[in-house]
Design a protein around this motif. Sequence first.
Motif, mmCIF file in Angstrom:
data_model
loop_
_atom_site.group_PDB
_atom_site.id
_atom_site.type_symbol
_atom_site.label_atom_id
_atom_site.label_comp_id
_atom_site.label_asym_id
_atom_site.label_seq_id
_atom_site.Cartn_x
_atom_site.Cartn_y
_atom_site.Cartn_z
ATOM 1 N N TYR A 94 0.834 -1.190 0.000
ATOM 2 C CA TYR A 94 0.000 0.000 0.000
ATOM 3 C C TYR A 94 0.875 1.249 0.000
ATOM 4 N N CYS A 95 0.437 2.270 -0.704
ATOM 5 C CA CYS A 95 1.027 3.579 -0.472
ATOM 6 C C CYS A 95 0.071 4.362 0.415
ATOM 7 N N ALA A 96 0.634 5.228 1.202
ATOM 8 C CA ALA A 96 -0.124 5.984 2.175
ATOM 9 C C ALA A 96 0.451 7.389 2.277
ATOM 10 N N ALA A 97 -0.382 8.284 2.789
ATOM 11 C CA ALA A 97 0.041 9.680 2.867
ATOM 12 C C ALA A 97 -0.561 10.362 4.080
ATOM 13 N N ASP A 98 0.153 11.383 4.526
ATOM 14 C CA ASP A 98 -0.384 12.255 5.554
ATOM 15 C C ASP A 98 0.104 13.667 5.280
ATOM 16 N N LEU A 99 -0.733 14.630 5.584
ATOM 17 C CA LEU A 99 -0.396 16.026 5.295
ATOM 18 C C LEU A 99 0.254 16.732 6.478
ATOM 19 N N PHE A 100 0.315 16.071 7.641
ATOM 20 C CA PHE A 100 0.832 16.742 8.832
ATOM 21 C C PHE A 100 1.934 15.961 9.543
ATOM 22 N N LEU A 101 1.841 14.649 9.566
ATOM 23 C CA LEU A 101 2.780 13.844 10.336
ATOM 24 C C LEU A 101 3.726 13.083 9.418
ATOM 25 N N CYS A 102 4.914 12.807 9.905
ATOM 26 C CA CYS A 102 5.889 12.031 9.155
ATOM 27 C C CYS A 102 6.902 11.459 10.143
ATOM 28 N N PRO A 103 7.381 10.248 9.906
ATOM 29 C CA PRO A 103 8.416 9.708 10.786
ATOM 30 C C PRO A 103 9.659 10.587 10.751
ATOM 31 N N GLN A 104 10.394 10.614 11.845
ATOM 32 C CA GLN A 104 11.654 11.335 11.861
ATOM 33 C C GLN A 104 12.637 10.660 10.914
ATOM 34 N N PRO A 105 13.326 11.417 10.065
ATOM 35 C CA PRO A 105 14.296 10.809 9.149
ATOM 36 C C PRO A 105 15.269 9.897 9.889
ATOM 37 N N GLY A 106 15.429 8.707 9.372
ATOM 38 C CA GLY A 106 16.345 7.754 9.979
ATOM 39 C C GLY A 106 15.689 6.780 10.923
ATOM 40 N N ASP A 107 14.494 7.074 11.381
ATOM 41 C CA ASP A 107 13.811 6.135 12.273
ATOM 42 C C ASP A 107 13.566 4.819 11.548
ATOM 43 N N PHE A 108 13.715 3.712 12.268
ATOM 44 C CA PHE A 108 13.473 2.392 11.679
ATOM 45 C C PHE A 108 11.989 2.048 11.693
ATOM 46 N N PHE A 109 11.262 2.616 12.660
ATOM 47 C CA PHE A 109 9.864 2.267 12.830
ATOM 48 C C PHE A 109 8.991 3.269 12.092
ATOM 49 N N ILE A 110 8.123 2.753 11.226
ATOM 50 C CA ILE A 110 7.227 3.593 10.430
ATOM 51 C C ILE A 110 5.816 3.179 10.794
ATOM 52 N N PRO A 111 5.195 3.884 11.740
ATOM 53 C CA PRO A 111 3.883 3.458 12.216
ATOM 54 C C PRO A 111 2.785 3.713 11.197
ATOM 55 N N SER A 112 1.962 2.727 10.957
ATOM 56 C CA SER A 112 0.878 2.879 9.988
ATOM 57 C C SER A 112 -0.178 3.859 10.480
ATOM 58 N N ALA A 113 -0.302 4.020 11.791
ATOM 59 C CA ALA A 113 -1.383 4.823 12.358
ATOM 60 C C ALA A 113 -1.280 6.305 12.005
ATOM 61 N N ILE A 114 -0.092 6.780 11.609
ATOM 62 C CA ILE A 114 0.032 8.214 11.359
ATOM 63 C C ILE A 114 -0.484 8.624 9.975
ATOM 64 N N PHE A 115 -0.745 7.658 9.125
ATOM 65 C CA PHE A 115 -1.135 7.985 7.759
ATOM 66 C C PHE A 115 -2.652 7.987 7.614
ATOM 67 N N GLU A 116 -3.163 9.088 7.127
ATOM 68 C CA GLU A 116 -4.609 9.253 7.020
ATOM 69 C C GLU A 116 -5.165 8.706 5.711
#
Length: 128
Positions: A94-116
């Motif tokens: 899946y591709c996903a997007a959010d207009l306000f939140l984004c993981p910090q560059p370099g973080d290994f964990f990419i939480p699905s919950a932040i994408f609207e």
Amino acid sequence: QVHLQESGGASVQAGGSLRLSCSYSGTNTKNICLAWLRQTPGEEREGIAAISSAGGTNYANSVRGRFTISKDSAKKTLYLQMHDLEPEDTAVYYCAADLFLCPQPGDFFIPSAIFEFWGQGTQVTVSS
């Protein structure tokens, strides 16, 4: 509101390569954060790569060094180049997007919950 549409899913042999694309549209996408996530039956969605509006990237350990996320902002298209594919990479992507939140560059964990916003997914099958 952001609309996303993935393409490029296919069946490939282990060790092969594949490139997924995701076209996106909507208003106010200047600061958009985009990501690729994948899911296998019975499992949680796994965030595997993300790219910020400034181009900062994140990769899960499971794909680091094999997958590359990139985007063409002029074409409003997100890409995922995948190399050295393994049977364990079989999933719906899946591709996903959010207009306000984004993981910090370099973080290994990419939480699905932040994408609207989410695309409908594209199947990738890797056979051994």
